[in-house]
Design an enzyme around this catalytic site. Structure first.
Site, PDB file in Angstrom:
ATOM      1  N   SER A 147       0.749  -1.280   0.049  1.00  0.00           N
ATOM      2  CA  SER A 147       0.025  -0.059   0.104  1.00  0.00           C
ATOM      3  C   SER A 147       0.799   1.117  -0.005  1.00  0.00           C
ATOM      4  CB  SER A 147      -1.001  -0.133   1.317  1.00  0.00           C
ATOM      5  OG  SER A 147      -1.486   1.212   1.367  1.00  0.00           O
ATOM      6  N   TYR A 160      -2.321  -1.008   9.899  1.00  0.00           N
ATOM      7  CA  TYR A 160      -2.311  -1.118   8.609  1.00  0.00           C
ATOM      8  C   TYR A 160      -1.065  -1.057   7.827  1.00  0.00           C
ATOM      9  CZ  TYR A 160      -3.911  -1.122   3.833  1.00  0.00           C
ATOM     10  OH  TYR A 160      -4.245  -1.218   2.494  1.00  0.00           O
TER      11      TYR A 160
END
Length: 260
Positions: A147, A160
């Site tokens: 990401s 995350y």
């Protein structure tokens, strides 16, 4: 009536076998469709049995579904055994499965931290490790979904961001390991920014139309579609990218290069 995707015998990944985790929806499903349409045999791995089976039926003979908890070491071994028995090879591994839990350093619980690491990072470690034995004879491509949060600070997605940072570091190590041992296995990471999937659509405020936040509406927007990421999956899976190894490819519409 379900419509089948056309299998391309001259496609960009013709004759290759692919395993896509989290393949039932979102980026995973878009990747499955593209890989199958370009000639690959694709195994869809997911916990969502209904969606996974429906996607396999829609695509036709070039796709099949297997229920798979990617955080389970034993299930990874079982899945790879099934790939070996069915195809005797694995050319493409797409570690796409993941979850998203928000929270800053003050808000994140240890349970949330462990859950994020188990699903987002442990699964990639297990997938890479268990697949090497099947891939190293012929070579192949490992594509790990990280990401933009692994490269740029997100104060509201601590766990995350950390889990995706682990994926990036792990992937570089795998790439170096395979190259040093001349396995001809490439390992690269994709780093999307905002992608319109079922997982992200629920995070918008009431009354906001997510479709108006895509780069189709305004090039300054940060949201793209799952197919935009899947196109990069297909490229890294194909022999067109045979000299690309250990890279971190941003799919962020230029967000990180903006200084102001």
């Amino acid at each position: 009536m379900m419509t089948q995707n056309h299998h391309n015998p001259n496609g960009r990944v013709c004759g290759k076998v692919a395993l896509v985790t989290g393949g039932a929806k979102g980026i995973g499903a878009a990747s499955v469709r593209m890989l199958a349409a370009e000639g690959a045999q694709v195994l869809i791995s997911d916990l969502d049995v209904e969606a996974g089976q429906a996607l396999a039926a829609q695509i036709g003979p070039s796709a099949s579904f297997i229920r798979h908890d990617v955080s389970s070491e034993e299930q990874w071994r079982q899945v790879i055994d099934q790939v070996r028995e069915r195809y005797a090879r694995l050319d493409i591994l797409v570690n796409n499965a993941g979850i998203l839990i928000g929270g800053s350093i003050e808000q994140t619980t240890l349970a949330d931290w462990h859950k994020m690491m188990r699903v987002n990072a442990d699964s990639v470690f297990l997938g890479c490790r268990e697949s090497l034995g099947l891939m190293k004879e012929r070579g192949g491509s490992i594509i790990n979904l990280s990401s933009i949060a692994a490269l740029a600070a997100r104060d509201d997605y601590l766990a995350y961001s950390a889990s995706k940072g682990a994926v990036a570091a792990l992937s570089r190590s795998v790439a170096a390991f395979c190259r040093r041992r001349k396995y001809r296995i490439r390992c690269n990471t994709l780093h999307p920014d905002g992608v319109l999937t079922d997982m992200t659509r629920g995070g918008f405020p009431e009354g906001v139309d997510p479709n108006r936040l895509t780069i189709d509406s305004d090039p300054m927007n940060r949201m793209c579609l799952p197919e935009d990421v899947a196109a990069s999956v297909l490229f890294l899976a194909s022999d067109e990218s045979r000299a690309i190894n250990g890279v971190e490819l941003r799919i962020d519409s230029g967000q990180m290069v903006m200084s102001i």
